[in-house]
Scaffold this motif. Sequence first.
Motif, PDB file in Angstrom:
ATOM      1  N   THR A   1      24.423  37.796   2.691  1.00 23.24           N
ATOM      2  CA  THR A   1      24.308  37.555   1.400  1.00 23.24           C
ATOM      3  C   THR A   1      25.510  36.597   0.684  1.00 23.24           C
ATOM      4  O   THR A   1      25.426  36.377  -0.321  1.00 23.24           O
ATOM      5  N   GLY A   2      26.535  36.616   1.265  1.00 24.64           N
ATOM      6  CA  GLY A   2      27.683  35.818   0.863  1.00 24.64           C
ATOM      7  C   GLY A   2      28.831  36.412   0.859  1.00 24.64           C
ATOM      8  O   GLY A   2      29.880  35.854   0.840  1.00 24.64           O
ATOM      9  N   SER A   3      28.582  37.781   0.838  1.00 25.74           N
ATOM     10  CA  SER A   3      29.821  38.723   0.721  1.00 25.74           C
ATOM     11  C   SER A   3      30.635  38.965   2.078  1.00 25.74           C
ATOM     12  O   SER A   3      31.882  39.179   2.109  1.00 25.74           O
ATOM     13  N   GLU A   4      30.147  38.486   2.999  1.00 22.97           N
ATOM     14  CA  GLU A   4      30.609  38.474   4.413  1.00 22.97           C
ATOM     15  C   GLU A   4      31.398  37.216   4.667  1.00 22.97           C
ATOM     16  O   GLU A   4      32.518  37.207   5.443  1.00 22.97           O
ATOM     17  N   HIS A   5      30.865  36.082   4.065  1.00 22.50           N
ATOM     18  CA  HIS A   5      31.452  34.937   4.527  1.00 22.50           C
ATOM     19  C   HIS A   5      31.721  34.189   3.315  1.00 22.50           C
ATOM     20  O   HIS A   5      31.067  34.475   2.244  1.00 22.50           O
TER      21      HIS A   5
ATOM     22  N   ILE B   1      31.422  31.622   0.265  1.00 18.59           N
ATOM     23  CA  ILE B   1      30.320  30.887  -0.155  1.00 18.59           C
ATOM     24  C   ILE B   1      30.782  29.544  -1.218  1.00 18.59           C
ATOM     25  O   ILE B   1      31.636  29.546  -1.785  1.00 18.59           O
ATOM     26  N   ASP B   2      30.054  28.149  -0.765  1.00 20.98           N
ATOM     27  CA  ASP B   2      30.626  27.160  -1.428  1.00 20.98           C
ATOM     28  C   ASP B   2      29.574  27.184  -2.461  1.00 20.98           C
ATOM     29  O   ASP B   2      28.492  27.493  -2.550  1.00 20.98           O
ATOM     30  N   PRO B   3      30.001  26.213  -3.807  1.00 20.51           N
ATOM     31  CA  PRO B   3      29.299  26.122  -4.723  1.00 20.51           C
ATOM     32  C   PRO B   3      27.871  25.461  -4.505  1.00 20.51           C
ATOM     33  O   PRO B   3      26.872  25.787  -5.036  1.00 20.51           O
ATOM     34  N   GLU B   4      27.917  24.554  -3.430  1.00 20.69           N
ATOM     35  CA  GLU B   4      26.635  23.919  -2.998  1.00 20.69           C
ATOM     36  C   GLU B   4      25.651  25.149  -2.449  1.00 20.69           C
ATOM     37  O   GLU B   4      24.438  25.149  -2.687  1.00 20.69           O
ATOM     38  N   ASP B   5      26.176  26.037  -1.703  1.00 18.66           N
ATOM     39  CA  ASP B   5      25.380  26.905  -1.181  1.00 18.66           C
ATOM     40  C   ASP B   5      24.665  27.878  -2.261  1.00 18.66           C
ATOM     41  O   ASP B   5      23.500  28.235  -2.390  1.00 18.66           O
ATOM     42  N   LEU B   6      25.674  28.133  -3.369  1.00 21.52           N
ATOM     43  CA  LEU B   6      25.188  29.062  -4.697  1.00 21.52           C
ATOM     44  C   LEU B   6      23.981  28.166  -5.223  1.00 21.52           C
ATOM     45  O   LEU B   6      22.838  28.786  -5.618  1.00 21.52           O
ATOM     46  N   VAL B   7      24.041  27.026  -5.487  1.00 20.52           N
ATOM     47  CA  VAL B   7      22.904  26.169  -6.084  1.00 20.52           C
ATOM     48  C   VAL B   7      21.730  26.190  -5.237  1.00 20.52           C
ATOM     49  O   VAL B   7      20.663  26.460  -5.527  1.00 20.52           O
TER      50      VAL B   7
ATOM     51  N   ASP C   1      33.094  35.153 -10.973  1.00 20.69           N
ATOM     52  CA  ASP C   1      32.502  36.298 -10.386  1.00 20.69           C
ATOM     53  C   ASP C   1      32.673  36.654  -9.002  1.00 20.69           C
ATOM     54  O   ASP C   1      32.532  37.690  -8.682  1.00 20.69           O
ATOM     55  N   GLY C   2      33.424  35.657  -8.053  1.00 23.66           N
ATOM     56  CA  GLY C   2      33.364  35.907  -6.880  1.00 23.66           C
ATOM     57  C   GLY C   2      32.298  35.887  -6.086  1.00 23.66           C
ATOM     58  O   GLY C   2      31.118  35.548  -6.690  1.00 23.66           O
ATOM     59  N   ALA C   3      32.076  36.792  -5.000  1.00 23.33           N
ATOM     60  CA  ALA C   3      30.633  36.851  -4.412  1.00 23.33           C
ATOM     61  C   ALA C   3      29.810  37.487  -5.046  1.00 23.33           C
ATOM     62  O   ALA C   3      28.392  37.545  -4.632  1.00 23.33           O
ATOM     63  N   VAL C   4      29.954  38.034  -6.249  1.00 25.83           N
ATOM     64  CA  VAL C   4      28.953  38.752  -6.803  1.00 25.83           C
ATOM     65  C   VAL C   4      28.024  37.764  -7.438  1.00 25.83           C
ATOM     66  O   VAL C   4      26.743  37.844  -7.704  1.00 25.83           O
ATOM     67  N   ALA C   5      28.556  36.411  -7.728  1.00 21.33           N
ATOM     68  CA  ALA C   5      27.515  35.438  -8.173  1.00 21.33           C
ATOM     69  C   ALA C   5      26.433  34.864  -7.442  1.00 21.33           C
ATOM     70  O   ALA C   5      25.172  34.952  -7.867  1.00 21.33           O
ATOM     71  N   VAL C   6      26.421  35.129  -5.945  1.00 19.35           N
ATOM     72  CA  VAL C   6      25.472  35.003  -5.119  1.00 19.35           C
ATOM     73  C   VAL C   6      24.226  36.030  -5.347  1.00 19.35           C
ATOM     74  O   VAL C   6      23.185  35.780  -5.291  1.00 19.35           O
ATOM     75  N   GLU C   7      25.029  37.310  -5.624  1.00 16.90           N
ATOM     76  CA  GLU C   7      23.903  38.383  -5.686  1.00 16.90           C
ATOM     77  C   GLU C   7      23.265  38.294  -6.947  1.00 16.90           C
ATOM     78  O   GLU C   7      21.970  38.961  -6.954  1.00 16.90           O
TER      79      GLU C   7
ATOM     80  N   LYS D   1      28.862  24.222 -12.484  1.00 17.02           N
ATOM     81  CA  LYS D   1      28.388  25.399 -12.850  1.00 17.02           C
ATOM     82  C   LYS D   1      28.710  26.678 -11.919  1.00 17.02           C
ATOM     83  O   LYS D   1      29.249  27.444 -12.018  1.00 17.02           O
ATOM     84  N   ALA D   2      28.093  26.206 -10.667  1.00 13.05           N
ATOM     85  CA  ALA D   2      28.313  27.167  -9.597  1.00 13.05           C
ATOM     86  C   ALA D   2      29.691  27.573  -9.144  1.00 13.05           C
ATOM     87  O   ALA D   2      30.085  28.829  -9.223  1.00 13.05           O
ATOM     88  N   ARG D   3      30.619  26.532  -9.173  1.00 15.44           N
ATOM     89  CA  ARG D   3      32.111  26.598  -8.835  1.00 15.44           C
ATOM     90  C   ARG D   3      32.589  27.510  -9.913  1.00 15.44           C
ATOM     91  O   ARG D   3      33.442  28.453  -9.767  1.00 15.44           O
ATOM     92  N   LYS D   4      32.416  27.360 -11.105  1.00 17.85           N
ATOM     93  CA  LYS D   4      32.644  28.338 -12.246  1.00 17.85           C
ATOM     94  C   LYS D   4      32.461  29.672 -12.005  1.00 17.85           C
ATOM     95  O   LYS D   4      33.229  30.541 -12.339  1.00 17.85           O
ATOM     96  N   ALA D   5      31.134  29.687 -11.804  1.00 19.98           N
ATOM     97  CA  ALA D   5      30.453  31.257 -11.527  1.00 19.98           C
ATOM     98  C   ALA D   5      31.352  31.820 -10.487  1.00 19.98           C
ATOM     99  O   ALA D   5      31.630  33.073 -10.215  1.00 19.98           O
ATOM    100  N   LEU D   6      31.535  31.096  -9.293  1.00 19.18           N
ATOM    101  CA  LEU D   6      32.351  31.869  -8.003  1.00 19.18           C
ATOM    102  C   LEU D   6      33.573  32.121  -8.429  1.00 19.18           C
ATOM    103  O   LEU D   6      34.090  32.948  -8.217  1.00 19.18           O
ATOM    104  N   GLU D   7      34.341  31.122  -9.351  1.00 16.32           N
ATOM    105  CA  GLU D   7      35.679  31.273  -9.704  1.00 16.32           C
ATOM    106  C   GLU D   7      35.833  32.742 -10.600  1.00 16.32           C
ATOM    107  O   GLU D   7      36.491  33.555 -10.648  1.00 16.32           O
TER     108      GLU D   7
END
Length: 63
Positions: free
Chosen positions: A19-23, A25-31, A53-59, A45-51
Amino acid sequence: MSESVDIESLPTPDRLLHTGSEHPIDPEDLVMASGRDVTPELVEKARKALERDGAVAVERVLP
């Protein structure tokens, strides 16, 4: 005689799913996880979301 198996129709093995929480995640992966094309705007936008929210952004984008 053995049947031919279409490897593309087989499910993804559990060892390859994450899900991304084990590894990290890059902004490109999130997109890509959101199903959108990778563009500079969406990557930012993904980079900002990851900064923020962290791994929760992918969830938020994965079911």
